[in-house]
Design a protein around this motif. Structure first.
Motif, PDB file in Angstrom:
ATOM      1  N   ILE A  70      -6.513  -1.206   4.827  1.00 52.56           N
ATOM      2  CA  ILE A  70      -6.621  -1.866   3.513  1.00 52.56           C
ATOM      3  C   ILE A  70      -7.654  -2.982   3.584  1.00 52.56           C
TER       4      ILE A  70
ATOM      5  N   VAL B 260      -6.387   0.013  -0.756  1.00 57.37           N
ATOM      6  CA  VAL B 260      -6.435   1.046   0.290  1.00 57.37           C
ATOM      7  C   VAL B 260      -7.825   1.653   0.419  1.00 57.37           C
TER       8      VAL B 260
ATOM      9  N   PRO C 217       0.810  -1.234   0.000  1.00 56.60           N
ATOM     10  CA  PRO C 217       0.000   0.000   0.000  1.00 56.60           C
ATOM     11  C   PRO C 217       0.839   1.278   0.000  1.00 56.60           C
TER      12      PRO C 217
END
Length: 1538
Positions: A179, A187, A149
């Motif tokens: 997430i 995300v 992420p």
């Protein structure tokens, strides 16, 4: 593995790891609590709930690097499954109940920093690493998925308890990301608000987002009371039903509650400045912060967090202000004394228990309903070096640990199984030795790794805060052993009560034993070796001591030595009674048997263990009772206890039995022995490392305590052990393997403790000595004397919290080695790796931010507080001034209002200045501190402090004279030392000059190779004749010479008045210009001879490059080289003649540089030369000629060979011809002829046939007749010389006639001479072309055969230069005949016989040399291969080559019948003797001058054929028949003789 200490055993485990977001967890069934300790997981059985103390359950062993994360599975029925992650990037799954690994994977490439087991998916483990990669692993199906992420360092992560796909991640820079692992664009939220590391994330255990009263929201909605209902069964809108709260704790000292539906923070909680309680540190301290959280199950409005310095707070999210938080632990000492890292909880019946792990190395269990601490479990952060039971306070066990702390464990405490007190003040190093005072309660002596010896009072009520007494005598190395014993001289002198009844003895790594007076530890301790030497009149050096032990009755002292001997002395004067020579390696442990048994003779037993694995027991009863005056030596043991496989580290006799001993060993086990029967009784294998200490319990005959390098102390029962003897063979290997799983601990970056020669053995299988080598290893976590430092950090309003990087956090590393930038001087950071460079600007900004506005910030701040406080100040000040009027001391009344010192007396002002100065130092402003001290007038203290810390500046040095002359000199010296450390040597030298230390300044620069600067100072400041100046020049010259800077080195030697050395070093390079300058320099310096030598070398180099003009210029400077000028002149004229006679087609790379002399071409060569000598070189008189002749005669040149360079040969010939010319001038013809012969034979020896011919033609164009008439016929030597010369002239002529037959002759067709093979392209000067004489012995065999086959163009001959076409003879036959008759001189019978004999000798010598060579080859072959066939073939081969030699190039047929029989050595020797006798019979005059080969000339004459006069032909045949017995001549002459 089984639970380590067995049933009923107790364990003090290794400390939990620091700086991890989740490295401890409790199982969901409430039975086990586990925490990561270095590279293992320690499991405690906590099933007793909060009611009883936990028991040690066991350890999970398998990782090889620090464990960074640990979590249990939350799924019902699988509560014993757990997972751990490590810095090496691996994750392992375990069955905790069975203490066994189940699975493992290594999907990360980097160190894992966070790990969680999903509470909803039973087989999902989520982990994150330092580079930001998230790995989800489903272990039942071995499936995994990776997410990335954010490219940031992950600090923590937590799976949602409500929605199985949600994972919250906290990063190092303060960002929080949520997430969804089921989606591609994973995300959901990036939550921004924190501005520093996220230490912990906790989901609210209750789903839904009911509004909390403290919401930071515009909508002022009245909170509903029912919002607190656990399940929130209310009519709420969809967002509040769906959403979840997430709490985050950060290093920025705030807790934020986030709404997942809104994606923003709804509450921010700031940590309150709580007052420390129970921590043994200054309450004003502001410590590093770690903010961890726990959200109690079922309570959405309450959250537990850590705080500054170890307190835990329970926050009520419905309240605001001061009522919002409550402190856990009401009574003194319940809370942690240092920061808390992890919180984890378990439901036990109806209450929730909370477990916390902290930097103070305690594990605590809290009851969340009462907020009280139920129990505390201490742990150890280092190797357990020493165990000692108090002889007074039974059951009181002192433990010396490598984390710089002493633990005192009351093992008999009824209400607390782990009643442990900790002592750390002033230790600051690993505790390696302990000893209790035999009679005084609570008096505990300790020794440390850095050689310190001290005494703690552990008994008094305020003991915990009372520092120990430290002996002023330090050991140079690690303290091994401490014992209390009766005083020996000088402390044994004096009456009762004047001296202590027992004194403290310490033995350390440098091999010295000190006796300390416990009444006067600040006095000098005595080295007992002096007493031993005096009492026993010993002159020699005593052995290094490694162990000391007093007999319990105080009458005998045993000393163990590095060489393995044990010496026993009698108190008090230490008379040597006996030496035990049993061990031959360093002694580690000596123990006397106790005295309270039924058999008194057992008290004379002494047990000892060394680096060898065997334990010996000796009985000293007979020795002590013997009346012998001289000391005895014992070499036989009373009992031998064998079984261990590594070094013995500690021994302990059972106080309950007779003759029962327990030993601790590096093989990882403890062994109980029945000494009298030499029997092993029981073996304990519960430790995971090498054992370092052992003590038998003084109260329980069945219990033993052991300490090891696995950071733990075990109490175990003898009766419950399954093994009886130490592991041998396989088991031993398994234990070894188990230990090798331990990670290699990284050594400190600090300067290492000097490793002592004592107590170490490099060959030891386990990496060196337990007491020395491991002392160098960092153990778990920060050295605890950080507390001392932290205790001084003040709580100023402008103080900014410290940066602590979590990603570095291995307890197995050294946290104290990282040096922070100046503002944090007083703090020791807990970092290992430095933060990446990008963090630096932040620190710089911090520094700027913290620059104080005033030089007195504390007072200024205190005078800007609220009005009430200011009024109070006025009242307090008035009271103080009133008491001052009554002549009372003011300062005690101002203890908490230091700033009022500004308005009272001087003492109070000094106090105020001290406090202000301290704050400046802590905030990294030493210059402001120094300014304050200057105001105060305490400049001396400032200078000393700055010198010690290496922080002297030019400004401080400039101020130092105000303290006095001595102080100024001392400061300048200290500053110079400091500058040397900083490698600013020139500046240091300048400062030394300022205090008139010229020699020191010069030496400093010299040592550091600043010679130029050193010379300037020395020349400017010292007397010209000072020897140091010469020394500087010569040292610098030597260095420059080594580096190849010759001209600079020469200047130095000249400066040092050593011109000879200067010349030598200049000439070293050996090139033309260097030699020229060196010669000139030698001339100036008056070194005539050296100058001449160098000039001659230079001239020779110029000659090689054909520059005669330059050579003459160089030589003319020296009278002594006049003779050489003549040689060079003749050489030039000779080369000119040669090149005119043979103009070369090939251009030389260097054009010759001749003089432009006028030459008389009509005159003979010698006349032309002499004319030039007289005109140009000024050689007019006979004296000059004689002088030159003497000069040249003194020089001898080595004989030429085929390898001599042609130009060198020509130069040597010129030398001979110059002597001849000088003799010619002085008409000494006898000498002239000898010199000419020398020149001719030199060209012949060099194998340059053409050159020989040319010289004969140039020097003797008319032949030798003219010369012979001028000789004295009575002088046989000159006649012999003349004969030799005639022979060589004829020899040249002979070949000339053979190679240049008349054009019409049929010889050309007959011989089939191939013109291509006779290239006459280069002059004799340019090319030396014949390797050997034109028919050298080496090549004759080949040539002869070829001649035999009627082939005249042999390899040798055809490579010779022939005459140019212009010189091809066109003489008619009659002329040739008369010339051939002139060759009669060559056919000398006696010389043929002489040469034949010489050939025989050479042949025999050659055979001998070949035999020796062959013999050596055979020997070499024998050595190389012992295999016979190879040798055989080698021998065969060599004999074949031997027999092939005579006919190597001809066809096989011709030589089959000529294979010689092998000849023996005696026969050869005989042949050699005969030949030598024959040689001796020839007259000497024949042997003096060389002569061409007679048989060779015969063969050439025969080959000339019909042109040869018949009588010559006959004579040649006759000579061949007579002397041509050698194979080569037989073959060559076969055609003519048959």
């Amino acid at each position: 593995m089984a639970a380590a200490a067995g049933g009923g055993g107790r364990v003090l485990p290794a400390s939990p790891n620091w700086y991890s977001s989740r490295c401890s967890d409790a199982s969901s069934d409430g039975r086990l609590f586990g925490f990561a300790a270095r590279h293992r997981v320690c499991l405690l059985d906590v099933s007793g709930g909060g009611a009883s103390a936990p028991t040690f359950y066991g350890e999970l062993i398998g990782h090889t690097d620090r464990i960074s994360g640990f979590a249990f599975c939350r799924c019902p029925g699988q509560s014993s499954l757990c997972a751990s992650s490590s810095d090496d990037g691996s994750v392992k799954i375990w069955d905790a109940e069975a203490l066994a690994p189940v699975a493992g994977y290594s999907l990360h490439q980097n160190a894992i920093s966070a790990l969680h087991w999903s509470p909803l998916v039973k087989d999902l483990i989520v982990s994150g690493d330092e580079k930001g990669i998230i790995v989800c692993y489903w272990h039942n199906r071995c499936d995994s998925q990776q997410f990335f992420p954010e490219p940031r360092t992950i600090f923590c992560l937590t799976c949602s308890p409500h929605q199985e796909n949600l994972v919250a991640i906290g990063y190092k820079d303060g960002m929080v990301v949520i997430i969804d692992i089921s989606r591609k664009r994973e995300v959901l939220h990036r939550l921004r608000g924190h501005d520093d590391e996220i230490h912990c994330l906790a989901w609210c255990p209750v789903p839904g987002e009911e509004r909390l009263p403290a919401w930071q929201d515009e909508l002022q909605v009245v909170p509903s009371e029912e919002g607190k209902v656990p399940n929130g069964e209310l009519a709420q809108n969809t967002t509040t039903k769906k959403g979840f709260y997430l709490a985050s704790g950060s290093k920025d000292q705030t807790i934020r509650i986030w709404s997942c539906t809104r994606g923003r923070s709804v509450i921010t909680l700031k940590l309150p400045p709580t007052r420390r309680r129970g921590g043994a540190v200054d309450p004003a301290v502001k410590e590093r912060i770690w903010l961890t959280l726990h959200w109690p199950s079922g309570r959405s409005t309450e959250i537990v967090s850590s705080s500054f310095g170890g307190e835990l707070l329970l926050w009520d999210l419905t309240q605001s202000g001061r009522r919002r938080w409550t402190l856990l632990g009401s009574s003194e000492g319940q809370n942690h004394s240092r920061i808390v890292f992890n919180l984890s909880s378990v439901k036990c019946q109806d209450k929730e228990l909370l477990f916390s792990i902290s930097m103070d190395r305690d594990v605590k269990c809290w009851d969340l309903s009462t907020l009280e601490c139920n129990w505390t479990m201490p742990s150890l952060g280092g190797f357990v070096y020493s165990l000692a039971f108090s002889p007074v306070d039974t059951g009181c066990l002192a433990i010396g640990v490598g984390d710089s702390m002493i633990r005192v464990w009351n093992t008999l405490s009824m209400n607390n199984a782990y009643d442990v007190k900790t002592f750390w003040q002033s230790i600051k190093s690993k505790v390696t030795a302990l000893s209790w005072h035999p009679t005084k309660e609570g008096c505990l002596a300790f020794g440390t790794d850095d050689g310190k010896v001290g005494i703690f009072d552990t008994f008094s009520s305020n003991a915990k805060n009372k520092p120990p007494q430290i002996s002023s005598t330090y050991h140079k190395k690690t303290v091994y052993t401490l014992v209390w014993g009766p005083p020996t001289p000088p402390l044994s002198f004096g009456g009762e009560g004047e001296q202590p009844s027992v004194t403290l003895y310490s033995c350390a790594g440098e091999g010295v034993v000190f006796q300390h007076n416990p009444w006067k530890l600040n006095g000098e301790a005595n080295d007992i070796n002096k007493v031993i030497q005096d009492t026993n009149s010993i002159k020699h050096k005593l052995p290094a001591r490694t162990e000391i032990s007093w007999k319990p009755d105080g009458k005998l002292l045993a000393l163990g030595n590095e060489d393995g001997s044990i010496e026993v002395f009698q108190a008090p004067n230490l008379k040597l009674l006996c030496t035990i020579q049993q061990h031959h390696k360093l002694i580690n442990a000596i123990r006397w048997h106790h005295e309270h048994g039924s058999q008194p003779e057992l008290s004379y037993l002494i047990a000892s263990g060394s680096i060898n694995a065997t334990i010996y027991v000796h009985n000293l009863k007979s020795i002590i009772e013997s009346t012998s005056e001289s000391p005895l030596t014992i070499t036989e043991p009373f009992r031998t206890l064998a079984g261990h496989t590594a070094k013995i580290t500690s021994l302990s006799w059972s106080p309950h039995h007779e003759g029962r001993l327990v030993s601790a060993c590096y093989d990882g086990t403890a062994q109980v022995w029945d000494v009298m029967n030499e029997e092993p009784l029981c073996n304990y294998r519960g430790h995971q490392g090498r054992l370092l200490s052992v003590q038998w319990s003084p109260v329980d005959p069945d219990s033993v305590y052991t300490g090891a390098d696995d950071f733990s102390v075990h109490k175990w029962h003898i009766s419950k052990q399954e093994h009886t003897r130490p592991p041998q063979g396989k088991k031993s290997i398994e234990l070894e393997k188990k230990r090798s799983m331990q990670p290699k601990v990284k050594p400190k970056k600090k300067k290492p403790v000097g490793k002592s020669p004592a107590k170490q053995e490099l060959s030891d299988s386990m990496n060196g000595d337990d007491r020395v080598k491991e002392l160098l290893l960092e153990e778990n976590g920060v050295l605890d004397h950080e507390r001392d430092k932290e205790a001084q950090e003040a709580e100023l309003p402008d103080k900014v919290s410290m940066t602590v990087s979590k990603d570095t956090s291995s307890p197995a590393y050294d946290y104290s080695s990282f040096s922070l930038p100046k503002p944090f001087m007083s703090q020791k950071a807990t970092l290992v790796k430095k933060d990446p460079p990008k963090e630096k600007p932040a620190l710089d900004a911090l520094q700027k931010k913290r620059k104080p506005r005033s030089i007195l910030p504390f007072s200024t701040f205190m005078d800007h507080r609220s009005k009430d406080e200011m009024h109070q100040d006025c009242l307090r000040l008035a009271t103080c001034l009133k008491t001052k009027d009554n002549n009372e001391d003011v300062s005690p009344d101002l203890n908490d209002r230091i700033h009022l010192g500004l308005f009272t007396d001087r003492a109070s002002l000094h106090n105020m200045i001290d406090v202000e100065g301290k704050h400046h130092l802590e905030n990294g402003h030493p210059e402001l501190f120094q300014q304050l001290m200057l105001w105060k007038g305490d400049m001396k203290g400032v200078l000393q402090a700055a010198a010690e810390r290496g922080e002297l500046t030019d400004q401080l040095v400039a101020m130092s004279p105000m303290v006095g002359y001595q102080a100024w000199v001392w400061t300048v010296e200290a500053f110079a030392k400091q500058l040397c450390f900083q490698e600013q040597y020139v500046k240091a030298a300048s400062h030394l000059l300022s205090i008139h230390k010229v020699y020191e300044a010069v030496e400093l620069l010299k040592v550091n190779h600043f010679y130029r600067e050193a010379i300037v100072i020395a020349k400017a400041r010292l007397r010209p004749e000072d020897p140091i100046l010469k020394d500087l020049y010569t040292s610098w010259a030597a260095l420059l010479e080594k580096d190849g800077h010759y001209s600079m080195a020469a200047k130095c030697y000249l400066g040092a008045s050593s011109p000879y050395d200067a010349v030598k070093v200049l000439a070293k390079k050996g090139d033309l210009t260097s030699l020229k300058i060196a010669a000139e320099l030698a001339l100036i310096a008056g070194e005539e001879e050296l100058s001449a030598t160098l000039s001659f070398r230079c001239a020779q180099d110029l000659l090689l490059s054909r520059n005669w003009v330059g050579a003459q210029e160089v030589l003319q400077q020296h009278k002594t080289l006049f003779g050489q000028r003549l040689v060079f002149c003749l050489n030039e004229l000779l080369c000119k003649c040669l090149s005119e006679r043979n103009p070369s087609d090939r251009r030389s790379p260097v054009p010759p540089c001749y003089h432009s002399w006028e030459l008389n071409r009509e005159a003979s060569f010698f006349d032309m030369v002499i004319e030039v000598w007289q005109k140009v070189l000024g050689m007019d008189t006979t004296e000059q000629a004689t002088f030159a002749q003497e000069q040249l005669r003194s020089i001898e040149h080595p004989p030429s060979t085929s390898n001599t360079h042609p130009k060198q040969v020509l130069f040597h010939i010129s030398h001979d011809l110059t002597l001849a010319a000088l003799s010619y001038q002085t008409t000494t013809w006898d000498e002239a002829v000898q010199s000419i012969v020398g020149a001719v034979t030199r060209s012949y020896d060099a194998g340059n046939f053409t050159l020989m011919q040319e010289i004969c033609v140039i020097i003797l164009p008319e032949g030798c007749d003219n010369l012979r008439h001028k000789l004295d016929s009575t002088n046989s030597q000159s006649m012999d010389a003349c004969r030799s010369l005639e022979a060589f002239v004829a020899y040249g002529l002979l070949y000339d006639l053979w190679w240049n037959p008349p054009k019409d002759s049929a010889v050309l067709q007959k011989a089939g001479l191939d013109p291509v093979l006779c290239p006459g392209e280069e002059t004799a000067l340019e090319k030396s072309s014949i390797s050997g004489h034109s028919f050298s012995e080496e090549t004759l065999d080949q040539t002869a055969v070829e001649m035999g086959e009627n082939v005249c163009n042999t390899t040798e001959v055809c490579s010779c230069e022939t005459e140019n076409d212009s010189r091809t003879s066109s003489v008619d036959l009659i002329d040739r005949q008369s010339k051939l008759n002139g060759c009669k001189v060559l056919l000398s019978e006696e010389i043929a016989a002489l040469q034949n004999t010489q050939r025989d000798i050479a042949e025999v010598q050659q055979i001998l040399a070949d035999m020796i060579h062959q013999h050596q080859q055979q020997r070499n072959n024998l050595q190389k291969n012992t295999n016979g066939s190879t040798q055989e073939s080698n021998l065969q081969q060599s004999s074949e080559t031997e027999s092939d030699k005579p006919c190597s190039d001809s066809n096989e047929m011709n030589c089959k019948d000529e294979v010689k029989e092998p000849i023996t050595l005696p026969e050869l020797t005989k042949q050699l003797l005969n030949a030598k006798q024959k040689l001796a019979e020839f007259p000497d005059n024949l042997k003096v001058f060389p002569f061409p080969s007679v048989l060779e000339c015969c063969l050439v004459l025969l080959h000339i054929g019909s042109q040869c006069p018949p009588e010559l032909h006959e004579q040649a045949l006759d000579l061949l028949r007579k002397h041509g017995s050698a194979d080569i001549y037989r073959k060559a002459g076969r055609r003519f003789l048959t």
